[in-house]
Design an enzyme around this catalytic site. Structure first.
Site, short mmCIF file in Angstrom:
data_model
loop_
_atom_site.label_atom_id
_atom_site.label_comp_id
_atom_site.label_asym_id
_atom_site.label_seq_id
_atom_site.Cartn_x
_atom_site.Cartn_y
_atom_site.Cartn_z
N ARG A 162 -10.43 0.40 7.80
CA ARG A 162 -9.88 -0.90 8.16
C ARG A 162 -10.96 -1.80 8.73
O ARG A 162 -10.74 -2.97 8.94
CB ARG A 162 -8.85 -0.62 9.23
N ARG A 216 10.42 -0.68 11.93
CA ARG A 216 9.30 -0.27 12.78
C ARG A 216 9.13 -1.21 13.98
O ARG A 216 9.51 -2.38 13.90
CB ARG A 216 8.00 -0.29 11.95
N ARG A 242 -0.78 -9.14 13.13
CA ARG A 242 -1.39 -8.15 12.23
C ARG A 242 -2.09 -8.86 11.07
O ARG A 242 -3.17 -8.46 10.63
CB ARG A 242 -0.31 -7.19 11.68
N ARG A 268 11.74 -4.85 5.41
CA ARG A 268 11.47 -3.44 5.08
C ARG A 268 12.28 -2.51 5.99
O ARG A 268 12.50 -2.80 7.16
CB ARG A 268 9.99 -3.12 5.27
N LYS A 291 0.84 -1.21 0.00
CA LYS A 291 0.00 0.00 0.00
C LYS A 291 0.87 1.27 0.00
O LYS A 291 0.62 2.19 -0.76
CB LYS A 291 -0.95 0.00 1.21
P1 AP5 Z 1 4.80 -1.53 1.98
O1 AP5 Z 1 4.46 -0.79 0.74
O2 AP5 Z 1 5.48 -0.73 3.08
O3 AP5 Z 1 3.54 -2.33 2.54
P2 AP5 Z 1 2.19 -1.83 3.21
O4 AP5 Z 1 1.08 -2.59 2.58
O5 AP5 Z 1 2.11 -0.32 3.17
O6 AP5 Z 1 2.47 -2.38 4.69
P3 AP5 Z 1 2.24 -1.74 6.09
O7 AP5 Z 1 3.02 -2.56 7.09
O8 AP5 Z 1 2.56 -0.26 6.11
O9 AP5 Z 1 0.75 -1.99 6.25
P4 AP5 Z 1 -0.12 -2.01 7.48
O10 AP5 Z 1 -1.41 -1.82 6.82
O11 AP5 Z 1 -0.01 -3.15 8.40
O12 AP5 Z 1 0.50 -0.82 8.37
P5 AP5 Z 1 -0.07 0.58 8.77
O13 AP5 Z 1 1.09 1.49 8.87
O14 AP5 Z 1 -1.21 0.97 7.91
O15 AP5 Z 1 5.73 -2.74 1.57
C1 AP5 Z 1 6.35 -3.58 2.51
C2 AP5 Z 1 7.74 -4.00 1.99
O16 AP5 Z 1 7.62 -4.77 0.81
C3 AP5 Z 1 8.66 -2.82 1.60
O17 AP5 Z 1 9.97 -3.15 1.98
C4 AP5 Z 1 8.54 -2.72 0.09
O18 AP5 Z 1 9.76 -2.23 -0.49
C5 AP5 Z 1 8.25 -4.16 -0.31
N1 AP5 Z 1 7.30 -4.23 -1.41
C6 AP5 Z 1 5.98 -3.87 -1.35
N2 AP5 Z 1 5.38 -4.07 -2.51
C7 AP5 Z 1 6.33 -4.58 -3.34
C8 AP5 Z 1 6.30 -5.02 -4.67
N3 AP5 Z 1 5.18 -4.99 -5.39
N4 AP5 Z 1 7.44 -5.48 -5.22
C9 AP5 Z 1 8.59 -5.55 -4.49
N5 AP5 Z 1 8.68 -5.16 -3.20
C10 AP5 Z 1 7.56 -4.68 -2.62
O19 AP5 Z 1 -0.68 0.27 10.22
C11 AP5 Z 1 0.14 0.00 11.33
C12 AP5 Z 1 -0.74 -0.12 12.59
O20 AP5 Z 1 -1.48 1.14 12.81
C13 AP5 Z 1 -1.84 -1.18 12.54
O21 AP5 Z 1 -1.37 -2.44 12.93
C14 AP5 Z 1 -2.87 -0.60 13.55
O22 AP5 Z 1 -2.47 -0.83 14.88
C15 AP5 Z 1 -2.80 0.89 13.30
N6 AP5 Z 1 -3.78 1.35 12.28
C16 AP5 Z 1 -3.49 1.89 11.06
N7 AP5 Z 1 -4.62 2.22 10.40
C17 AP5 Z 1 -5.66 1.86 11.22
C18 AP5 Z 1 -7.08 1.92 11.08
N8 AP5 Z 1 -7.66 2.43 9.98
N9 AP5 Z 1 -7.84 1.46 12.10
C19 AP5 Z 1 -7.27 0.96 13.21
N10 AP5 Z 1 -5.94 0.86 13.42
C20 AP5 Z 1 -5.15 1.31 12.42
#
Ligand code: AP5
Length: 215
Positions: free
Chosen positions: A88, A162, A173, A127, A13
């Protein structure tokens, strides 16, 4: 343009949002980044959010909705935005729907990024993220390493892992994603703006998205 990006942790994402920002000149609104900024500030919201985030649980709906609502109403979002990681839960999606109705705006696309679970775990454990909250560029030690070890190519700040990137927290997660965010796919799947894309290679994934959005 207003886009929702759905998908499990590590689906890409953040990576795809950065490419969409570059192409369409719209703003990325990551609920995770917003919460991590509050944690870093040690604000009351941040202290509360950290209790949930550190074990991989979702923060309560009202905390995240109020923060995202305030952010969406800022002037830089007038041209459009990508919601990365929000909504979410079905409750968050219902609140967002009401908010958009009141604002008299519509979504252009709801994109569901897909990738196999073993790839998600591998990506998240490898990552690295820029520690500068104004940059937050994403790297991967195997597939997208920085030019200089642990230093951001863009702003020169140090790269970090992180707090929620330990394997047991990642597994939690992914479990929570299946239970609470999985039903969102059903919620949006009857909408003609909804589509799913495999996100194995970022460039191929981005080309498919551009073809489907057709703007
Ligand atoms: P990356 O693009 O960073 O993946 P991502 O899908 O953004 O992963 P996140 O860990 O950020 O998602 P998340 O939804 O768990 O975390 P968030 O911060 O929203 O890619 C990951 C790695 O893979 C990178 O190294 C990248 O280079 C590589 N990669 C990716 N795609 C690739 C591709 N196509 N090809 C090659 N390499 C690739 O949430 C964190 C926490 O916040 C949650 O656990 C929760 O506690 C809280 N939170 C956030 N939003 C909410 C909500 N709406 N409601 C309640 N709690 C929430």
């Amino acid at each position: 343009m207003r886009i929702i990006l759905l998908g499990p942790p590590g689906a890409g994402k953040g990576t795809i949002s950065a490419l969409l920002v570059e192409r369409y000149g719209i703003v990325q609104l990551s609920s995770g980044d917003l919460l991590r900024a509050e944690v870093k500030k040690n604000s009351p919201t941040g202290k509360k959010a950290a209790e949930y985030m550190n074990r991989g649980a979702l923060v309560p709906d009202e905390i995240i909705f109020d923060s995202m609502k305030a952010r969406i109403n800022e002037s830089d979002c007038l041209k459009g935005f990508i919601l990365d990681g929000f909504p979410r839960t079905v409750t968050q999606a219902d609140s967002l729907k009401k908010m958009f109705m009141n604002m008299q705006v519509e979504l252009d696309a709801v994109i569901n990024l897909e990738a196999p679970e073993e790839l998600l775990i591998r990506r998240l454990t490898s990552r690295r993220t820029c520690s500068n909250t104004g940059c937050q560029a994403i790297y991967n030690i195997f597939t997208k390493p920085p030019k200089k070890d642990n230093v951001c190519d863009i702003c020169g700040s140090s790269l970090i892992q992180r707090d929620d990137e330990k394997e047991d927290v990642i597994k939690n997660r992914l479990k929570i994603f299946k239970e609470t965010t999985g039903p969102l796919i059903n919620y949006y799947s009857s909408d003609k703006k909804f589509f799913s894309v495999p996100c194995i290679d970022a460039d191929t994934c981005m080309s498919e998205i551009i073809n489907k959005i057709n703007i």
